[in-house]
Design a protein around this motif. Structure first.
Motif, mmCIF file in Angstrom:
data_model
loop_
_atom_site.group_PDB
_atom_site.id
_atom_site.type_symbol
_atom_site.label_atom_id
_atom_site.label_comp_id
_atom_site.label_asym_id
_atom_site.label_seq_id
_atom_site.Cartn_x
_atom_site.Cartn_y
_atom_site.Cartn_z
ATOM 1 N N PRO A 30 0.822 -1.215 0.000
ATOM 2 C CA PRO A 30 0.000 0.000 0.000
ATOM 3 C C PRO A 30 0.858 1.268 0.000
ATOM 4 N N GLU A 31 0.393 2.288 -0.705
ATOM 5 C CA GLU A 31 1.147 3.533 -0.827
ATOM 6 C C GLU A 31 1.441 4.160 0.538
ATOM 7 N N GLU A 32 0.483 4.153 1.431
ATOM 8 C CA GLU A 32 0.696 4.762 2.737
ATOM 9 C C GLU A 32 1.777 4.016 3.521
ATOM 10 N N THR A 33 1.843 2.716 3.336
ATOM 11 C CA THR A 33 2.892 1.931 3.993
ATOM 12 C C THR A 33 4.260 2.322 3.461
ATOM 13 N N LEU A 34 4.380 2.462 2.145
ATOM 14 C CA LEU A 34 5.649 2.895 1.560
ATOM 15 C C LEU A 34 6.059 4.268 2.083
ATOM 16 N N LEU A 35 5.098 5.176 2.147
ATOM 17 C CA LEU A 35 5.409 6.524 2.633
ATOM 18 C C LEU A 35 5.853 6.494 4.086
ATOM 19 N N THR A 36 5.322 5.564 4.868
ATOM 20 C CA THR A 36 5.765 5.410 6.251
ATOM 21 C C THR A 36 7.227 4.988 6.312
ATOM 22 N N LEU A 37 7.653 4.119 5.390
ATOM 23 C CA LEU A 37 9.059 3.710 5.342
ATOM 24 C C LEU A 37 9.964 4.903 5.050
ATOM 25 N N PHE A 38 9.565 5.727 4.091
ATOM 26 C CA PHE A 38 10.386 6.885 3.742
ATOM 27 C C PHE A 38 10.356 7.944 4.837
ATOM 28 N N GLU A 39 9.246 8.021 5.555
ATOM 29 C CA GLU A 39 9.185 8.937 6.691
ATOM 30 C C GLU A 39 10.169 8.498 7.773
ATOM 31 N N ALA A 40 10.291 7.192 7.986
ATOM 32 C CA ALA A 40 11.281 6.686 8.938
ATOM 33 C C ALA A 40 12.694 7.051 8.492
ATOM 34 N N ALA A 41 12.959 6.890 7.210
ATOM 35 C CA ALA A 41 14.273 7.259 6.671
ATOM 36 C C ALA A 41 14.544 8.751 6.862
ATOM 37 N N ARG A 42 13.514 9.563 6.721
ATOM 38 C CA ARG A 42 13.658 11.019 6.805
ATOM 39 C C ARG A 42 14.182 11.467 8.159
ATOM 40 N N TRP A 43 13.909 10.682 9.202
ATOM 41 C CA TRP A 43 14.284 11.085 10.550
ATOM 42 C C TRP A 43 15.607 10.483 11.017
ATOM 43 N N ALA A 44 16.387 9.961 10.104
ATOM 44 C CA ALA A 44 17.706 9.447 10.469
ATOM 45 C C ALA A 44 18.658 10.606 10.779
ATOM 46 N N PRO A 45 19.685 10.358 11.601
ATOM 47 C CA PRO A 45 20.692 11.396 11.857
ATOM 48 C C PRO A 45 21.625 11.554 10.669
ATOM 49 N N SER A 46 22.239 12.734 10.565
ATOM 50 C CA SER A 46 23.201 12.961 9.483
ATOM 51 C C SER A 46 24.147 14.092 9.868
ATOM 52 N N SER A 47 25.307 14.094 9.253
ATOM 53 C CA SER A 47 26.309 15.129 9.512
ATOM 54 C C SER A 47 25.738 16.503 9.167
ATOM 55 N N TYR A 48 25.804 17.436 10.117
ATOM 56 C CA TYR A 48 25.266 18.786 9.956
ATOM 57 C C TYR A 48 23.778 18.784 9.570
ATOM 58 N N ASN A 49 23.095 17.692 9.851
ATOM 59 C CA ASN A 49 21.680 17.557 9.484
ATOM 60 C C ASN A 49 21.462 17.815 7.993
ATOM 61 N N GLU A 50 22.431 17.407 7.176
ATOM 62 C CA GLU A 50 22.337 17.629 5.728
ATOM 63 C C GLU A 50 21.303 16.724 5.061
ATOM 64 N N GLN A 51 21.031 15.581 5.669
ATOM 65 C CA GLN A 51 20.065 14.644 5.088
ATOM 66 C C GLN A 51 20.387 14.378 3.599
ATOM 67 N N PRO A 52 21.566 13.797 3.335
ATOM 68 C CA PRO A 52 22.036 13.673 1.955
ATOM 69 C C PRO A 52 21.435 12.504 1.179
ATOM 70 N N TRP A 53 20.324 11.952 1.669
ATOM 71 C CA TRP A 53 19.734 10.783 1.035
ATOM 72 C C TRP A 53 18.564 11.156 0.135
ATOM 73 N N SER A 54 18.413 10.378 -0.909
ATOM 74 C CA SER A 54 17.217 10.385 -1.760
ATOM 75 C C SER A 54 16.934 8.935 -2.113
ATOM 76 N N PHE A 55 15.707 8.674 -2.545
ATOM 77 C CA PHE A 55 15.325 7.326 -2.946
ATOM 78 C C PHE A 55 14.533 7.385 -4.247
ATOM 79 N N VAL A 56 14.890 6.521 -5.167
ATOM 80 C CA VAL A 56 14.074 6.271 -6.354
ATOM 81 C C VAL A 56 13.253 5.031 -6.056
ATOM 82 N N VAL A 57 11.950 5.080 -6.272
ATOM 83 C CA VAL A 57 11.077 3.960 -5.927
ATOM 84 C C VAL A 57 10.262 3.527 -7.132
#
Length: 200
Positions: A30-57
């Motif tokens: 389900p689309e909402e389930t996928l978005l929940t996965l990416f929301e979890a990824a969004r809250w990961a820590p990163s150097s200087y809070n740069e959040q240098p990740w993207s995902f192609v799905v």
């Protein structure tokens, strides 16, 4: 199918239960389930809070995109990943946005975001299988990934097989095999490289 980690120390159940199957049920996510996965990824820590990740799905409900991403995988991975509910590419920004200098931590931070995603998948009774076996340049071309970014890994997300009906015998054997990890005394040092912590 469950394959909890055998650990001499107490672990959170999400960590104990997380594993990477090669036998998936060919079911949509389900689309909402996928978005929940990416929301979890969004809250990961990163150097200087740069959040240098993207995902192609690409999902099973997008057959053209799914076929394109599947074609980027190494052939042995295509055999089993075709049954996943979704295929992802994790992508790292190579430079800091704050000063345009190279970000040597970006792959590390993409890995942290991916770990968040995989644990959230486990919490939702899904499984993820990251892959190094994919064609970086083909994926860059097919999905228009700019030179400022680097494809890091492919990831299959889906429901682990229950009856193995769609799973070849060699893949079934892989999924039913024991999980193996190096002992801590090969991984954790004190004082200098290779010096094992006392009592371990």
């Amino acid at each position: 199918m469950q394959k909890p980690a055998e650990s001499p120390y107490p672990l959170h159940d999400l960590i104990r239960q997380r594993w990477s199957p090669v036998c998936f049920e060919p079911r949509s996510i389900p689309e909402e389930t996928l978005l929940t996965l990416f929301e979890a990824a969004r809250w990961a820590p990163s150097s200087y809070n740069e959040q240098p990740w993207s995902f192609v799905v690409a999902t099973r409900d997008q057959p053209d995109e799914f076929a394109a991403l599947l074609a980027c995988l190494a052939e042995p991975n295509q055999v089993w990943a075709q049954n996943a509910g979704a295929l992802l590419l994790s992508v790292a920004a190579l430079n800091f946005q704050r000063n345009s200098r190279p970000n040597r931590h970006s792959f590390h931070d993409v890995g942290l975001a991916t770990a968040n995603l995989l644990l959230q998948a486990e919490a939702l009774r899904l499984h993820g299988h990251p892959m190094a076996g994919f064609d970086v340049e083909r994926s860059r071309t097919l999905f228009g990934i700019p030179a400022s970014h680097e494809p890091v890994a492919a990831i299959a997300i889906g429901f682990a097989a229950v009856d193995f009906e769609n799973c070849a015998p060699d893949l079934k054997k892989r999924d039913s095999g024991a999980r193996v990890r190096k002992p801590l005394n090969e991984l954790v040092f004190t004082g200098r490289w290779g010096a094992v912590r006392s009592g371990r």
